[in-house]
Scaffold this motif. Structure first.
Motif, short mmCIF file in Angstrom:
data_model
loop_
_atom_site.label_atom_id
_atom_site.label_comp_id
_atom_site.label_asym_id
_atom_site.label_seq_id
_atom_site.Cartn_x
_atom_site.Cartn_y
_atom_site.Cartn_z
N TRP A 81 0.86 -1.18 0.00
CA TRP A 81 0.00 0.00 0.00
C TRP A 81 0.89 1.23 0.00
O TRP A 81 1.93 1.27 0.66
N ALA A 82 0.49 2.24 -0.74
CA ALA A 82 1.35 3.39 -0.98
C ALA A 82 1.77 4.10 0.31
O ALA A 82 2.94 4.44 0.47
N ASP A 83 0.83 4.33 1.22
CA ASP A 83 1.19 5.06 2.44
C ASP A 83 2.23 4.31 3.25
O ASP A 83 3.14 4.91 3.83
N GLU A 84 2.15 2.98 3.27
CA GLU A 84 3.13 2.19 3.99
C GLU A 84 4.48 2.20 3.26
O GLU A 84 5.54 2.28 3.89
N ALA A 85 4.42 2.13 1.94
CA ALA A 85 5.66 2.19 1.15
C ALA A 85 6.34 3.54 1.31
O ALA A 85 7.57 3.63 1.44
N PHE A 86 5.54 4.61 1.32
CA PHE A 86 6.10 5.96 1.47
C PHE A 86 6.80 6.11 2.81
O PHE A 86 7.85 6.76 2.91
N GLN A 87 6.22 5.53 3.84
CA GLN A 87 6.81 5.65 5.17
C GLN A 87 8.19 5.00 5.19
O GLN A 87 9.13 5.52 5.81
N ALA A 88 8.32 3.87 4.52
CA ALA A 88 9.60 3.18 4.47
C ALA A 88 10.60 3.90 3.56
O ALA A 88 11.79 3.97 3.87
N MET A 89 10.11 4.46 2.45
CA MET A 89 10.99 5.11 1.48
C MET A 89 11.40 6.51 1.91
O MET A 89 12.52 6.95 1.66
N GLY A 90 10.48 7.23 2.53
CA GLY A 90 10.70 8.64 2.83
C GLY A 90 10.38 9.49 1.61
O GLY A 90 10.71 9.12 0.48
N PRO B 232 -10.06 4.86 -5.16
CA PRO B 232 -9.81 5.66 -3.96
C PRO B 232 -9.09 4.90 -2.85
O PRO B 232 -8.33 5.50 -2.08
N LYS B 233 -9.33 3.60 -2.76
CA LYS B 233 -8.68 2.82 -1.70
C LYS B 233 -7.16 2.82 -1.87
O LYS B 233 -6.43 2.70 -0.89
N LEU B 234 -6.70 2.95 -3.11
CA LEU B 234 -5.27 2.95 -3.39
C LEU B 234 -4.72 4.36 -3.54
O LEU B 234 -3.62 4.66 -3.04
N ASP B 235 -5.47 5.21 -4.22
CA ASP B 235 -4.98 6.56 -4.51
C ASP B 235 -5.04 7.49 -3.30
O ASP B 235 -4.09 8.25 -3.04
N ASP B 236 -6.13 7.49 -2.57
CA ASP B 236 -6.32 8.47 -1.50
C ASP B 236 -5.25 8.42 -0.41
O ASP B 236 -4.72 9.46 -0.01
N PRO B 237 -4.90 7.23 0.12
CA PRO B 237 -3.84 7.19 1.13
C PRO B 237 -2.51 7.72 0.59
O PRO B 237 -1.75 8.38 1.33
N ALA B 238 -2.24 7.45 -0.69
CA ALA B 238 -1.01 7.96 -1.31
C ALA B 238 -1.04 9.47 -1.37
O ALA B 238 -0.05 10.15 -1.07
#
Length: 242
Positions: free
Chosen positions: A129-138, A152-158
């Motif tokens: 999931w994007a928000d979790e990936a972003f947290q790891a990537m920075g 929306p389930k994929l795009d909105d958290p991102a």
């Protein structure tokens, strides 16, 4: 270059942290200048620190003259990065195009059937999931984020994560009607009017794009334009000391 300086530069590269190595040419005195601190012999020189941070902002090394002293500003900044949320057809064209322009490209999509190395050869693919990936990537000021799933389930958290960060570009696929509904959902999630205004939506330059490849061209063109305008604004007048 000192051993500790080399180690600090390597650490900055690993963490995608911008830094300038200021070296006084007369005696090789070194100072490492970051966006939030400075370490070294000349760390207390406010004019030098300002010049180094300007050089970082525009990503350009240069030699400056401060009080008759020549100082070389060697800039180390992370390469521009594009994170594509959604392993869709548009992404299959956008990813290699961005790579050709020296972007560090990552495709993020939790759907294992879509997010595969076979569909995106030579590009980093993260099945998460994007928000979790972003947290790891920075997320940083050298990063652009584009959401392409229409879900929306994929795009909105991102989008929530990207809009709360310092990324230089946020784009999202969808019509004006889709974008209006997106605004309602993100507002409910706590995104402010100012934050939402950062989204380029419908995404891409208005060039009449229809096919996935044409849409990819319009998106990448817009990213390049936004980045160029940002760097021009940051460059401003050159710092010169008497």
């Amino acid at each position: 270059m000192k051993t500790e300086t080399i180690a600090a530069l390597q650490q900055a590269r690993t963490k995608r942290t911008a830094v300038t190595l200021a070296t006084r040419l007369s005696d090789a005195a070194e100072t490492l200048i970051y966006l939030d601190k400075a370490d070294g012999a000349m760390a207390g020189d406010a004019t030098l620190v300002s010049a180094a941070r300007r050089a970082m902002a525009i990503g350009r090394s240069e030699t400056i003259d401060l009080g008759g002293q020549k100082i070389f500003l060697n800039v180390y900044v992370p390469p521009p990065r594009l994170i594509i949320v959604g392993a869709v057809h548009i992404a299959q064209t956008l990813a290699p195009m961005a790579t050709m322009l020296d972007f560090d490209v990552t495709v993020v999509d939790p759907r294992g059937a879509w997010a595969t190395s076979a569909r995106f050869p030579g590009v980093k693919v993260i099945q998460d999931w994007a928000d979790e990936a972003f947290q790891a990537m920075g997320l940083d000021v050298s990063t652009a984020v584009v959401t392409l799933t229409h879900d929306p389930k994929l795009d909105d958290p991102a989008l929530e994560s990207a809009l709360r960060s310092d990324v230089f570009y946020v784009g999202s696929l969808g019509s004006k009607r889709t974008h209006a509904k997106r605004k309602e959902r993100l507002t409910e999630a706590g995104i402010t009017e100012e934050q939402f205004a950062r989204i380029h939506g419908p995404v891409g330059l208005n060039i009449g794009a229809k096919s996935p490849a044409e849409i990819a061209v319009s998106i990448l063109g817009q990213i390049v334009e936004v980045r160029a305008r940002r760097l021009e604004a940051l460059a401003g007048p050159k710092v010169v000391a008497a």
